[in-house]
Design an enzyme around this catalytic site. Structure first.
Site, PDB file in Angstrom:
ATOM      1  N   ASP A   1      14.541  42.572  31.808  1.00  0.00           N
ATOM      2  CA  ASP A   1      14.891  43.319  30.610  1.00  0.00           C
ATOM      3  C   ASP A   1      13.575  43.668  29.899  1.00  0.00           C
ATOM      4  OD1 ASP A   1      16.543  44.174  28.313  1.00  0.00           O
ATOM      5  OD2 ASP A   1      15.739  42.362  27.373  1.00  0.00           O
TER       6      ASP A   1
ATOM      7  N   ASP B   1      13.258  44.795  25.994  1.00  0.00           N
ATOM      8  CA  ASP B   1      13.184  44.407  24.586  1.00  0.00           C
ATOM      9  C   ASP B   1      13.461  42.920  24.398  1.00  0.00           C
ATOM     10  OD1 ASP B   1      12.682  47.094  23.637  1.00  0.00           O
ATOM     11  OD2 ASP B   1      14.764  47.522  24.190  1.00  0.00           O
TER      12      ASP B   1
END
Length: 235
Positions: free
Chosen positions: A69, A71
């Site tokens: 991922d 963020d």
């Protein structure tokens, strides 16, 4: 009152120093120090803690496909989202539904995001193994040319950058399809959805801790699904 010479010199030096302080430009905020104020290991109980070295030992000998991922996993990107909220919807989270924000978010604003050291360590470990790295984000794709892929690649040695694939923008959809399509074996993420998406497609989900200063609240419960949690991954 008569002042002796040493005391007079000391007072003069203090006054002179004060004039320099008042004239000096204001210092910028040390964001690395700011975001380091995060939960400690003692704040989490009964967690399967894992290190980068532990992960490396558990991986197969042959190269694999891994995913991360972005963020709060690869980047501490709260400055991007704080900016977007203030500009487009100060009193709500409607900015997350605004394409104008997403057009800005991944076309240059990440120059204000801070790479997380734990992510740098993880990715470098995988790159040296010869693994292919995918970054899968829930961000909506910008209508202009995205710069996020280049910004992430430039965080790593040039000889490994071809192993980093273009960023996959999930656009708010479940990440499972993207993880399955990329044949991901291990996926790293900070959110519950990152872990459950990995588990649903048969990949190993490894949790990153979200930094305490993140604008993405409430904080998820690390280890909630029995997944291992990377040590010191909150920064």
């Amino acid at each position: 009152m008569r002042l002796n010479k040493p005391l007079t010199l000391a007072i003069s030096a203090l006054l002179l120093g004060s004039s320099f302080v008042s004239a000096a430009p204001l210092e910028t905020i040390d964001m690395q120090t700011y975001i380091a104020q995060s939960p400690t290991d003692a704040d989490y109980q009964q967690i399967d803690w894992i290190s980068v070295q532990d992960i490396a030992k558990q991986l197969p000998a042959k190269p694999i496909h891994v995913g991360l991922d972005i963020d709060d996993t690869m980047l501490f990107s709260s400055p991007v989202f704080y900016y977007g909220k203030q500009k487009y919807s100060p009193n709500s989270y409607d900015y997350l539904k605004n394409q104008d924000f997403w057009n800005e978010a991944s076309t240059g604003l990440d120059q204000y995001s801070i790479p997380k050291q734990a992510a740098l360590d993880v990715v470098n470990m995988h790159l040296k193994r010869g693994d292919t790295v995918y970054f899968v984000t829930g961000r909506w794709a910008p209508e202009g040319k995205e710069t996020l892929t280049t910004e992430i690649r430039e965080l790593f040695p040039e000889q490994y950058r071809d192993q980093i694939q273009p960023v996959v923008f999930a656009g708010g959809l479940e990440k499972e399809k993207q993880l399955k399509a990329a044949d991901i074996t291990v996926f790293y993420g900070d959110s519950d959805a990152d872990i459950t998406s990995a588990q649903h497609v048969g990949a190993k989900g490894i949790r990153f801790l979200r930094n305490a200063q993140s604008t993405y609240t409430p904080m998820p419960q690390a280890g909630k699904y029995g997944e291992p949690v990377l040590i010191n991954s909150n920064y």
